[in-house]
Design an enzyme around this catalytic site. Structure first.
Site, short mmCIF file in Angstrom:
data_model
loop_
_atom_site.label_atom_id
_atom_site.label_comp_id
_atom_site.label_asym_id
_atom_site.label_seq_id
_atom_site.Cartn_x
_atom_site.Cartn_y
_atom_site.Cartn_z
N LYS A 172 67.98 47.49 -51.22
CA LYS A 172 67.32 47.08 -49.97
C LYS A 172 67.21 48.25 -48.99
O LYS A 172 66.15 48.48 -48.41
CB LYS A 172 68.12 45.91 -49.36
N SER A 173 68.29 48.99 -48.83
CA SER A 173 68.27 50.11 -47.86
C SER A 173 67.22 51.15 -48.25
O SER A 173 66.49 51.67 -47.40
CB SER A 173 69.64 50.79 -47.82
N ARG A 214 63.43 52.27 -46.45
CA ARG A 214 63.15 53.67 -46.10
C ARG A 214 61.95 54.21 -46.87
O ARG A 214 61.25 55.09 -46.37
CB ARG A 214 64.41 54.51 -46.36
N GLY A 274 68.20 43.67 -39.75
CA GLY A 274 68.75 44.63 -38.80
C GLY A 274 68.25 46.03 -39.10
O GLY A 274 67.97 46.82 -38.19
N ASP A 277 79.03 45.89 -46.81
CA ASP A 277 78.29 44.67 -47.16
C ASP A 277 78.94 43.90 -48.31
O ASP A 277 78.55 42.77 -48.60
CB ASP A 277 76.83 45.00 -47.50
N ARG A 295 80.84 38.02 -39.91
CA ARG A 295 81.26 37.85 -41.32
C ARG A 295 82.77 37.71 -41.48
O ARG A 295 83.22 37.31 -42.55
CB ARG A 295 80.71 38.99 -42.19
N ARG A 349 74.58 37.17 -47.72
CA ARG A 349 75.78 37.60 -48.46
C ARG A 349 76.84 36.49 -48.50
O ARG A 349 77.60 36.40 -49.47
CB ARG A 349 76.33 38.90 -47.88
O1 SPQ Z 1 69.53 45.04 -42.45
P1 SPQ Z 1 70.75 44.25 -42.16
O2 SPQ Z 1 70.40 42.86 -41.81
O3 SPQ Z 1 71.63 44.87 -41.10
O4 SPQ Z 1 71.58 44.24 -43.54
C1 SPQ Z 1 72.94 44.46 -43.94
C2 SPQ Z 1 73.16 43.57 -45.21
O5 SPQ Z 1 74.18 42.91 -45.37
O6 SPQ Z 1 72.27 43.59 -46.04
C3 SPQ Z 1 74.00 44.18 -42.86
F1 SPQ Z 1 74.02 43.00 -42.44
O7 SPQ Z 1 73.11 45.81 -44.42
C4 SPQ Z 1 73.13 46.98 -43.60
C5 SPQ Z 1 74.50 47.63 -43.67
O8 SPQ Z 1 75.52 46.76 -43.25
C6 SPQ Z 1 72.08 47.91 -44.13
C7 SPQ Z 1 72.25 49.33 -43.66
C8 SPQ Z 1 71.14 50.29 -43.85
O9 SPQ Z 1 70.25 50.07 -44.69
O10 SPQ Z 1 71.18 51.33 -43.16
C9 SPQ Z 1 73.41 49.77 -43.07
C10 SPQ Z 1 74.57 48.89 -42.80
O11 SPQ Z 1 74.56 48.50 -41.44
P2 SPQ Z 1 75.20 49.41 -40.28
O12 SPQ Z 1 75.14 48.51 -39.06
O13 SPQ Z 1 76.59 49.67 -40.72
O14 SPQ Z 1 74.41 50.60 -40.11
#
Ligand code: SPQ
Length: 430
Positions: free
Chosen positions: A21-22, A26, A93, A313, A344, A386
């Site tokens: 997903k990340s 990107r 997010g 996560d 969470r 999750r």
């Molecule tokens: O995108 P979202 O909703 O924040 O997704 C989560 C997940 O569980 O899929 C967190 F709720 O992943 C984030 C992860 O926790 C994805 C991410 C990224 O792609 O950069 C980074 C992490 O969040 P953070 O707040 O630590 O930067």
């Protein structure tokens, strides 16, 4: 509501989990801010990543799908257009925060908003430093909560020490720094996932790192380049756990991303004495590997410090794993869990308790005593993918059915989750 009941299942066979997903988010963002056509393979067609596509389309970027490939006709930063609709980021997010970093440097007005979960998540960690760089951002709670209104423009280079270990915050500031008038320096308290940095290099840009200090120069331009998205280790974690906690299991997960900023789950599985092994299959910027897992006895462990960003996560599913491990597992330094799709810490503790777990919340994590025989019952995903997937995996070890409320949210990161669970166990009943 999804009702799941299994009769002594084991988890067998080979599985390819969907794209990371990340990295999928990107790939769209970097494709859009590059010049030329970027082809993305392995893209995760989950709701979150589709939200990212939608936002860039609203800024005039042509993004199409052909034979399971995503084609992005990049326009460079300067080709992005003022959207005449609200940029809706859904439950994501990552989309919300990284997009803010891009919008901060663009000379137009936009409004960013998401769903009811996004509306509660703190955005001032991103909007405050972006405002210091020169962007004009406002919204509820003095620019902390969506909807957010952004008027971007000329950005000053910036030196900033991140108050939290967050890849989203780091990435938003890097994306703004790329558009600024000089060198931006970002210091992170602990190393977080580095997919943005790798994407910059992949698309021909420059970024450097010395220990936890990242330097990026402004006014950078990127050239389109094809991206292959590896399988998501955060999705793989649910099936690794499924295999670890059910007897007689033997699972092989193919082509999973094993970037070392994401493999904390493997370290924890090894620490818990699970029978897990990883064989790396390529050495690209984003390395790939096959992960195999057979069931075994599990031991408790302690999780905290630098490990937390490498498995943030995976903590919901690690909590389930710990209910089946011998001894007391302690998870600490994980306050960030409170500002995810749900809180969470509360969600994991309260929902697992409904299934009989011996688990307690602490200020910065949780304590789990095991092994405990879980029982069936009704538990709620609370709209968090999750938590929903963790509860579904828990049903593999309960005699009676687990009724998972609000399972639809799982489609944000793993649309085919129930089909894959059915495939590896071959006995899901609806
Ligand atoms: O995108 P979202 O909703 O924040 O997704 C989560 C997940 O569980 O899929 C967190 F709720 O992943 C984030 C992860 O926790 C994805 C991410 C990224 O792609 O950069 C980074 C992490 O969040 P953070 O707040 O630590 O930067």
């Amino acid at each position: 509501m999804k009702t799941l009941q299994f009769k002594n299942p084991s988890v067998q066979g080979e599985l390819k989990v969907p794209g990371d997903k990340s990295i999928s988010h990107r790939s769209i963002m970097f494709g859009a801010i590059s010049e030329g056509v970027t082809k993305v393979t392995g893209f995760l067609k989950g709701d979150d990543c589709l939200s990212t596509i939608d936002c860039f389309r609203k800024m005039g970027v042509n993004i199409t799908e052909k034979n399971d490939e995503i084609l992005i006709e990049g326009k460079g930063f300067s080709g992005l257009q003022e959207p005449n609709e609200i940029l809706y980021t859904g439950n994501s997010g990552t989309t919300t925060r990284l997009l803010l970093g891009i919008l901060a440097g663009l000379p137009f007005h936009s409004v960013v908003t998401g769903d009811e979960s996004i509306a509660k998540r703190p955005m001032n960690r991103v909007t405050d430093p972006l405002k210091q760089m020169g962007a004009k951002i406002d919204g509820r709670d003095h620019g902390n909560l969506t909807p957010l209104s952004v008027r971007g423009g000329t950005l000053k280079p910036f030196h900033y020490k991140l108050p939290v270990a967050s890849a989203q915050l780091k990435s938003a500031l890097i994306l703004a720094g790329l558009q600024s008038e000089g060198e931006t320096v970002i210091v992170e308290p602990e190393k977080t996932r580095d997919h943005t940095e790798k994407m910059i290099r992949h698309f021909g840009g420059e970024i450097s790192r010395e220990e936890n200090r990242i330097k990026v120069s402004g006014n950078q331009a990127f050239q389109a380049k094809d991206v292959h998205v590896p399988g998501d280790i955060s999705s793989a974690a649910f099936f690794l756990t499924a295999a670890a906690i059910t007897s007689g299991s033997n699972l092989l997960l193919k082509d999973v991303g094993i970037n070392e900023t994401r493999t904390g789950i493997i370290d924890v599985l090894k620490e818990m004495q699970a029978n897990v092994s990883v064989s790396q299959t390529n050495n690209d910027e984003e390395p790939l590997g096959d992960i195999s897992m057979t069931s075994s006895g599990l031991k408790s462990c302690e999780i905290g410090g630098e490990l937390i960003p490498r498995l943030i996560d995976e903590i919901p599913i690690i909590a389930l794993l710990a209910t089946q491990a011998d001894g007391q597992t302690v998870i600490r330094d994980a306050e960030e869990l409170k500002v995810k799709e749900t809180n969470r810490i509360d969600a994991v503790v309260e929902e697992l308790k409904k299934l009989g777990a011996d688990i307690h919340a602490t200020d910065d994590g949780m304590i789990i005593n095991g092994p405990v025989k879980l029982h069936g019952g009704q538990a709620d995903s609370r709209g968090d993918h999750r938590i929903g997937m963790m509860l579904a995996v828990a049903s593999l070890i309960t005699e009676d059915a687990v009724h998972v409320e609000n399972p639809e949210c799982i489609s944000v990161s793993y649309p085919s989750f129930f089909e894959d669970l059915s495939y590896v166990t071959n006995q899901v009943r609806n």
